[in-house]
Design a protein around this motif. Structure first.
Motif, PDB file in Angstrom:
ATOM      1  N   THR A   1       4.334   2.401   2.070  1.00 13.81           N
ATOM      2  CA  THR A   1       5.691   2.802   1.360  1.00 13.81           C
ATOM      3  C   THR A   1       5.958   4.239   2.066  1.00 13.81           C
ATOM      4  OG1 THR A   1       4.399   3.932  -0.254  1.00 13.81           O
ATOM      5  CG2 THR A   1       5.375   1.902  -1.069  1.00 13.81           C
ATOM      6  N   ASN A   2       4.973   5.094   2.332  1.00 13.55           N
ATOM      7  CA  ASN A   2       5.328   6.224   3.348  1.00 13.55           C
ATOM      8  C   ASN A   2       5.850   6.040   4.611  1.00 13.55           C
ATOM      9  OD1 ASN A   2       4.481   8.378   1.222  1.00 13.55           O
ATOM     10  ND2 ASN A   2       2.433   7.912   1.929  1.00 13.55           N
ATOM     11  N   GLN A   3       5.238   5.013   5.206  1.00 10.77           N
ATOM     12  CA  GLN A   3       5.521   4.701   6.650  1.00 10.77           C
ATOM     13  C   GLN A   3       6.961   4.239   6.700  1.00 10.77           C
ATOM     14  OE1 GLN A   3       4.325   5.889   9.417  1.00 10.77           O
ATOM     15  NE2 GLN A   3       2.843   6.860   8.348  1.00 10.77           N
TER      16      GLN A   3
ATOM     17  N   ALA B   1       1.509   9.564  -4.115  1.00 14.16           N
ATOM     18  CA  ALA B   1       0.265   8.752  -4.427  1.00 14.16           C
ATOM     19  C   ALA B   1      -0.316   9.020  -5.852  1.00 14.16           C
ATOM     20  CB  ALA B   1      -0.890   8.802  -3.451  1.00 14.16           C
ATOM     21  N   ARG B   2      -0.222  10.308  -6.232  1.00 12.38           N
ATOM     22  CA  ARG B   2      -0.673  10.801  -7.309  1.00 12.38           C
ATOM     23  C   ARG B   2       0.209  11.482  -8.365  1.00 12.38           C
ATOM     24  NH1 ARG B   2      -5.034  11.387  -3.968  1.00 12.38           N
ATOM     25  NH2 ARG B   2      -6.839  10.102  -4.480  1.00 12.38           N
ATOM     26  N   ILE B   3       1.489  10.854  -8.275  1.00 10.30           N
ATOM     27  CA  ILE B   3       2.576  11.793  -8.769  1.00 10.30           C
ATOM     28  C   ILE B   3       2.459  11.680 -10.432  1.00 10.30           C
ATOM     29  CG2 ILE B   3       4.183   9.884  -8.821  1.00 10.30           C
ATOM     30  CD1 ILE B   3       5.310  13.359  -8.715  1.00 10.30           C
TER      31      ILE B   3
ATOM     32  N   VAL C   1       5.259   5.775  -5.004  1.00 12.47           N
ATOM     33  CA  VAL C   1       4.509   6.088  -6.381  1.00 12.47           C
ATOM     34  C   VAL C   1       3.489   5.006  -6.114  1.00 12.47           C
ATOM     35  CG1 VAL C   1       4.368   5.639  -8.659  1.00 12.47           C
ATOM     36  CG2 VAL C   1       6.484   6.634  -7.619  1.00 12.47           C
ATOM     37  N   CYS C   2       1.903   5.451  -6.048  1.00 12.28           N
ATOM     38  CA  CYS C   2       0.903   4.552  -6.030  1.00 12.28           C
ATOM     39  C   CYS C   2       0.334   3.993  -7.366  1.00 12.28           C
ATOM     40  CB  CYS C   2      -0.098   5.406  -5.585  1.00 12.28           C
ATOM     41  SG  CYS C   2      -1.535   4.184  -4.853  1.00 12.28           S
ATOM     42  N   LEU C   3       0.084   2.814  -7.544  1.00 12.17           N
ATOM     43  CA  LEU C   3      -0.243   1.860  -8.595  1.00 12.17           C
ATOM     44  C   LEU C   3      -1.740   1.708  -8.534  1.00 12.17           C
ATOM     45  CD1 LEU C   3       2.751  -0.567  -8.840  1.00 12.17           C
ATOM     46  CD2 LEU C   3       2.634   1.561 -10.303  1.00 12.17           C
TER      47      LEU C   3
ATOM     48  N   VAL D   1      -1.516  17.240  -4.055  1.00  6.24           N
ATOM     49  CA  VAL D   1      -2.080  17.441  -2.783  1.00  6.24           C
ATOM     50  C   VAL D   1      -3.649  17.065  -2.630  1.00  6.24           C
ATOM     51  CG1 VAL D   1      -2.151  18.724  -0.503  1.00  6.24           C
ATOM     52  CG2 VAL D   1      -0.647  19.331  -2.072  1.00  6.24           C
ATOM     53  N   ASN D   2      -3.738  15.914  -2.261  1.00  6.75           N
ATOM     54  CA  ASN D   2      -5.102  15.306  -1.948  1.00  6.75           C
ATOM     55  C   ASN D   2      -5.961  16.181  -1.497  1.00  6.75           C
ATOM     56  OD1 ASN D   2      -7.423  13.783  -1.407  1.00  6.75           O
ATOM     57  ND2 ASN D   2      -6.547  12.205  -0.188  1.00  6.75           N
ATOM     58  N   LYS D   3      -5.748  16.643  -0.201  1.00  4.05           N
ATOM     59  CA  LYS D   3      -6.577  17.554   0.570  1.00  4.05           C
ATOM     60  C   LYS D   3      -6.618  18.930  -0.126  1.00  4.05           C
ATOM     61  CE  LYS D   3      -9.317  17.124   4.510  1.00  4.05           C
ATOM     62  NZ  LYS D   3      -9.682  18.123   5.247  1.00  4.05           N
TER      63      LYS D   3
ATOM     64  N   SER E   1       0.790  -1.068  -0.120  1.00  2.00           N
ATOM     65  CA  SER E   1       0.062  -0.012   0.091  1.00  2.00           C
ATOM     66  C   SER E   1       0.981   1.466   0.059  1.00  2.00           C
ATOM     67  CB  SER E   1      -0.988   0.103   1.231  1.00  2.00           C
ATOM     68  OG  SER E   1      -0.266   0.171   2.308  1.00  2.00           O
ATOM     69  N   GLY E   2       0.229   2.410  -0.359  1.00  2.00           N
ATOM     70  CA  GLY E   2       0.695   3.613  -0.369  1.00  2.00           C
ATOM     71  C   GLY E   2       1.318   4.076   1.125  1.00  2.00           C
ATOM     72  N   THR E   3       0.314   3.700   1.837  1.00  2.00           N
ATOM     73  CA  THR E   3       0.588   4.054   3.393  1.00  2.00           C
ATOM     74  C   THR E   3       1.942   3.190   3.801  1.00  2.00           C
ATOM     75  OG1 THR E   3      -1.663   4.244   3.943  1.00  2.00           O
ATOM     76  CG2 THR E   3      -0.417   3.667   5.841  1.00  2.00           C
TER      77      THR E   3
ATOM     78  N   TYR F   1      -4.050  10.630   7.602  1.00  2.00           N
ATOM     79  CA  TYR F   1      -4.776   9.285   7.074  1.00  2.00           C
ATOM     80  C   TYR F   1      -3.777   8.137   7.135  1.00  2.00           C
ATOM     81  CZ  TYR F   1      -7.875  13.089   5.259  1.00  2.00           C
ATOM     82  OH  TYR F   1      -8.782  14.086   4.903  1.00  2.00           O
ATOM     83  N   GLU F   2      -3.048   7.954   8.087  1.00  2.00           N
ATOM     84  CA  GLU F   2      -1.943   6.840   8.103  1.00  2.00           C
ATOM     85  C   GLU F   2      -2.168   6.409   9.541  1.00  2.00           C
ATOM     86  OE1 GLU F   2       1.661   7.338   5.767  1.00  2.00           O
ATOM     87  OE2 GLU F   2       0.081   7.746   4.030  1.00  2.00           O
ATOM     88  N   GLY F   3      -3.148   6.421  10.250  1.00  2.00           N
ATOM     89  CA  GLY F   3      -3.677   5.820  11.396  1.00  2.00           C
ATOM     90  C   GLY F   3      -2.630   6.224  12.915  1.00  2.00           C
TER      91      GLY F   3
HETATM   92  C1  LIG Z   1      -4.227   7.302  -1.248  1.00  2.00           C
HETATM   93  C2  LIG Z   1      -3.336   7.989  -0.532  1.00  2.00           C
HETATM   94  C3  LIG Z   1      -2.020   7.243  -0.092  1.00  2.00           C
HETATM   95  C4  LIG Z   1      -1.895   5.627   0.036  1.00  2.00           C
HETATM   96  O1  LIG Z   1      -3.004   5.017   0.340  1.00  2.00           O
HETATM   97  P1  LIG Z   1      -3.123   3.542   0.435  1.00  2.00           P
HETATM   98  O2  LIG Z   1      -4.527   3.355   0.378  1.00  2.00           O
HETATM   99  O3  LIG Z   1      -2.349   3.138   1.594  1.00  2.00           O
HETATM  100  O4  LIG Z   1      -2.567   3.090  -0.866  1.00  2.00           O
HETATM  101  C5  LIG Z   1      -0.993   8.027   0.364  1.00  2.00           C
HETATM  102  N1  LIG Z   1      -0.936   9.480   0.159  1.00  2.00           N
HETATM  103  C6  LIG Z   1      -2.121   9.891  -0.407  1.00  2.00           C
HETATM  104  C7  LIG Z   1      -2.072  11.512  -0.777  1.00  2.00           C
HETATM  105  C8  LIG Z   1      -3.056   9.338  -0.986  1.00  2.00           C
HETATM  106  O5  LIG Z   1      -4.117   9.963  -1.395  1.00  2.00           O
END
Ligand SMILES: *Cc1c(COP(=O)(O)O)cnc(C)c1O
Length: 344
Positions: free
Chosen positions: A62-64, A171-173, A196-198, A139-141, A58-60, A88-90
């Motif tokens: 890779t970041n962590q 995640a959205r590079i 990088v999120c697939l 930036v998602n938010k 997961s993206g979470t 959003y990563e608990g």
């Molecule tokens: C979705 C997302 C992630 C990773 O999410 P996973 O659900 O763990 O794959 C990380 N960063 C951003 C900005 C996201 O939108």
């Protein structure tokens, strides 16, 4: 017909992607024997001009893993207050890395070197050690706001000068690259780590790749194991990632065009107060005072359109692989007719 605009994570693998997965050559990746996983890691690290890659669930994760690689307990991570790694990563930064977080407040989540410079702690017994900056692109938010490389370069320069590491939550590079026209190959020089999120807009069912130096990825591989993220015949999943990189990057511009069309339609309704400028595949809008996000979402659900709230009066649409032009037109038509409950 259901049209799912909740997130670009809801994409389903196409039949061609499934075929590529079914025919993947696999092995035990914890033994380093899955050639498809290795091919994905090598392909993506070459694209971003970095030395090595690590396929993760997961993206979470890779970041962590990156944050764990780049910090020691009692350090401090600097990021925007909207950051996924923080919100959003608990609570993972506290849990895995025992580090504190210094939150900045960039417009739409976009930081500058000046904002960061004043928040780097001096070496002093009272202060946590500022060791890492995390950026998010898009930036998602921030409604899919994008950093250009021109904005990133001075931040990377500052980090180098002050001895901090720089990680990118990408995640959205590929959406950011599509929007800015920057080249992926130019990214490697600026970052110590890139996620990088697939499984977002690229449409793979599962997976993210962490990119970094060979030394970082060796360390990251060990941390992934400790996190329980070492996967065995993961090549079936990596094959979806390779397929996505080969076939689904070029079409992201369509998602951006759909998002722009939706934003225009939203701004013409009488229940929308304002729409954040669209830069990529995310549309965030604020409803007028007489309405609530929940009320608007429920009215949209009634006509088969799924979306989510980002606050009491803000709603998010995300376009992706499974939202066609015809579906976008259909949503626009529905928006014209929509009469959400007015509570005033
Ligand atoms: C979705 C997302 C992630 C990773 O999410 P996973 O659900 O763990 O794959 C990380 N960063 C951003 C900005 C996201 O939108």
């Amino acid at each position: 017909m259901k049209i799912d605009l909740r997130s670009d994570t809801v994409t389903m693998p196409t039949s061609a992607m499934l075929a590529a997965m079914m025919s993947a050559k696999v092995g035990d990746d914890v033994y380093g024997e899955d050639e498809t996983v290795t091919a994905l890691e090598n392909k993506l690290s070459a694209v971003f001009n970095m030395e090595a890659g690590l396929f993760c669930p997961s993206g979470t994760m890779t970041n962590q893993i990156a944050i764990k690689c780049f910090t020691q307990p009692m350090d401090e991570v600097i990021c925007d207050q909207t950051a996924h790694v923080y919100r959003y990563e608990g609570g993972g930064i506290a849990y895995h890395s025992m580090s504190s977080v210094r939150l900045l407040n960039g417009p739409r989540g976009i930081l500058t070197a000046e904002m960061i410079a004043s928040e780097i702690n001096e070496d002093n017994i009272h202060f946590p050690n500022s060791s890492l900056v995390v950026l998010e692109n898009t930036v998602n938010k921030g409604g899919g706001a994008c950093y250009s490389l021109e904005q990133i370069a001075p931040i990377a320069d500052l980090c180098k000068k002050r001895g901090l590491r720089l990680h990118l939550d990408g995640a959205r590079i590929f959406n950011a690259l599509t929007a800015t026209g920057d080249s992926a190959a130019s990214y490697g020089q600026y970052f110590d780590g890139i996620s990088v999120c697939l499984s977002k807009g690229l449409g793979a069912p599962v997976g993210s790749v962490l990119l970094g130096s060979a030394e970082t990825i060796t360390r990251a591989r060990k941390i992934r194991k400790a996190f329980g993220g070492g996967m065995r015949q993961a090549g079936f999943l990596a094959a979806a990632g390779i397929y996505a990189l080969d076939h689904h990057v070029g079409r992201l511009a369509e998602d951006h065009a759909h998002a722009t069309a939706l934003a225009t339609a939203l701004s013409e309704t009488d229940f929308v107060d304002s729409v954040m400028p669209v830069e990529s595949n995310i549309v965030i809008f604020k409803v007028r005072a007489a309405y609530t996000a929940a009320g608007v979402i429920s009215s949209l659900n009634d006509v088969g359109i799924l979306c989510g709230a980002t606050g009491p009066d803000t709603v998010r649409f995300v376009t992706h692989l499974n939202v066609t032009s015809a579906m976008t037109d259909h949503v626009i038509q529905q928006l014209k007719n929509l009469k959400p409950v007015n509570n005033s």
